[in-house]
Scaffold this motif. Structure first.
Motif, PDB file in Angstrom:
ATOM      1  N   HIS A   1       0.861  -1.129   0.017  1.00  0.00           N
ATOM      2  CA  HIS A   1       0.012   0.002  -0.121  1.00  0.00           C
ATOM      3  C   HIS A   1       0.911   1.344   0.007  1.00  0.00           C
ATOM      4  O   HIS A   1       0.502   2.329  -0.780  1.00  0.00           O
TER       5      HIS A   1
ATOM      6  N   ASN B   1      -4.868   6.142 -11.569  1.00  0.00           N
ATOM      7  CA  ASN B   1      -5.995   5.730 -11.145  1.00  0.00           C
ATOM      8  C   ASN B   1      -5.834   4.472 -10.371  1.00  0.00           C
ATOM      9  O   ASN B   1      -5.206   3.530 -10.841  1.00  0.00           O
ATOM     10  N   TRP B   2      -6.407   4.036  -9.280  1.00  0.00           N
ATOM     11  CA  TRP B   2      -6.317   2.879  -8.363  1.00  0.00           C
ATOM     12  C   TRP B   2      -7.921   2.356  -8.167  1.00  0.00           C
ATOM     13  O   TRP B   2      -8.610   3.038  -7.667  1.00  0.00           O
TER      14      TRP B   2
ATOM     15  N   GLN C   1      -9.985  -0.122  -6.742  1.00  0.00           N
ATOM     16  CA  GLN C   1      -9.642  -0.999  -5.466  1.00  0.00           C
ATOM     17  C   GLN C   1     -10.691  -1.963  -4.889  1.00  0.00           C
ATOM     18  O   GLN C   1     -12.069  -1.389  -5.059  1.00  0.00           O
TER      19      GLN C   1
ATOM     20  N   ALA D   1      -5.550   1.959   1.502  1.00  0.00           N
ATOM     21  CA  ALA D   1      -4.913   2.685   0.413  1.00  0.00           C
ATOM     22  C   ALA D   1      -5.042   4.378   0.821  1.00  0.00           C
ATOM     23  O   ALA D   1      -4.041   5.054   0.824  1.00  0.00           O
ATOM     24  N   GLN D   2      -6.088   4.947   1.480  1.00  0.00           N
ATOM     25  CA  GLN D   2      -6.081   6.036   2.141  1.00  0.00           C
ATOM     26  C   GLN D   2      -5.324   6.276   3.072  1.00  0.00           C
ATOM     27  O   GLN D   2      -4.713   7.515   3.443  1.00  0.00           O
TER      28      GLN D   2
ATOM     29  N   PHE E   1      -2.831   7.590  -0.348  1.00  0.00           N
ATOM     30  CA  PHE E   1      -3.196   7.686  -1.788  1.00  0.00           C
ATOM     31  C   PHE E   1      -4.261   8.618  -1.830  1.00  0.00           C
ATOM     32  O   PHE E   1      -5.381   8.449  -1.036  1.00  0.00           O
TER      33      PHE E   1
ATOM     34  N   GLN F   1      -7.794  10.375  -2.404  1.00  0.00           N
ATOM     35  CA  GLN F   1      -9.050   9.867  -2.584  1.00  0.00           C
ATOM     36  C   GLN F   1      -9.585  10.006  -3.877  1.00  0.00           C
ATOM     37  O   GLN F   1     -10.313   9.174  -4.575  1.00  0.00           O
TER      38      GLN F   1
ATOM     39  N   LEU G   1      -9.076   7.223  -6.370  1.00  0.00           N
ATOM     40  CA  LEU G   1      -9.222   5.993  -5.845  1.00  0.00           C
ATOM     41  C   LEU G   1     -10.880   5.607  -6.386  1.00  0.00           C
ATOM     42  O   LEU G   1     -11.727   6.309  -5.781  1.00  0.00           O
TER      43      LEU G   1
ATOM     44  N   GLU H   1     -13.275   2.884  -5.378  1.00  0.00           N
ATOM     45  CA  GLU H   1     -13.623   1.610  -4.521  1.00  0.00           C
ATOM     46  C   GLU H   1     -15.069   1.109  -5.080  1.00  0.00           C
ATOM     47  O   GLU H   1     -16.002   1.021  -4.628  1.00  0.00           O
TER      48      GLU H   1
END
Length: 242
Positions: A69, A83-84, A86, A93-94, A98, A100, A103, A105
């Protein structure tokens, strides 16, 4: 060790060429070293980190980010992650710092009343699915980490990256993890190993400090300002970071 070092060097080069056109796609295997069990680690003889070290899961609210992470958060500060996506719900991650804003989710998250954890047969939030589809169309590189790639809707991200590479465009799909997947034969690069070990090796090749002080500070601020992981994901647009 020699094979891992060579593959880490290859991935570092691919990552640098793709820069912020890279999407990271992560699954449960990314978080096992934090103490969260997954389906695959229930198998007899599993070498998942939490089983080997005897880490107790404890409260899900007090879990700490893994080295992997922290590595991804550090790579983002270097402009290497656009971009992630998740699949996990843990918000590690946060906590690693990383942002928001980058991200997705996609399967929901703990503490999120607007994007609650999804069951297998639930519908995905339309705006998050559209955001994901935008990345599926545009990512130059997809790095899939700790995911079984077992046919979820979100798998369109690695699928599209692999197909573009087959057609001679982009860096394609890289798969990191211990579990065999149905995409192994179409991956540009397949790295067998623990997520922490592989990303540590990649960070070394990139000469990237992990944890990154800037990301750590950002993560601590997020954790302090979101008790019990409370954060409601706002409506996303395909125009959001791409």
């Amino acid at each position: 060790p020699e094979v891992l070092a060579a593959k880490a060097a290859a991935l570092a080069g691919m990552w640098q060429r793709s820069a912020d056109r890279t999407v990271v796609y992560t699954g449960a295997g990314l978080s096992t070293a934090s103490g969260i069990g997954d389906y695959a680690s229930k198998a007899q003889g599993s070498v998942a980190p939490h089983k080997k070290s005897g880490i107790a899961s404890g409260s899900r609210l007090s879990l700490k980010p893994t080295l992997a992470h922290h590595a991804l958060a550090a790579f983002e500060t270097r402009g290497l992650v656009g971009n992630w996506v998740q699949q996990n719900h843990d918000r590690l991650a946060q906590k690693a710092g990383f942002p928001q804003s980058k991200l997705n989710e996609i399967h929901g998250a703990w503490g999120d009343m607007k994007n609650q954890v999804k069951m297998m047969d639930d519908n995905l939030r339309p705006d998050l699915l559209a955001w994901l589809a935008g990345w599926a169309e545009s990512a130059n590189l997809c790095v899939a980490i700790g995911t079984s790639l077992c046919g979820m809707n979100a798998d369109q991200i690695p699928d599209a990256a692999a197909e573009r590479f087959r057609q001679g465009c982009g860096e394609g799909l890289v798969i990191i993890g211990l579990q065999q997947t149905c995409y192994d034969d179409v991956a540009s690069l397949r790295i067998w190993g623990l997520c922490d070990d592989v990303l540590s090796a990649v960070a070394k090749e990139l000469r990237c400090k992990v944890p990154d002080p800037k990301a750590v500070k950002r993560g601590a601020e997020w954790d302090a300002s979101h008790p019990r992981l409370a954060y409601n994901t706002p409506t996303r647009s395909f125009r959001d970071p791409l």
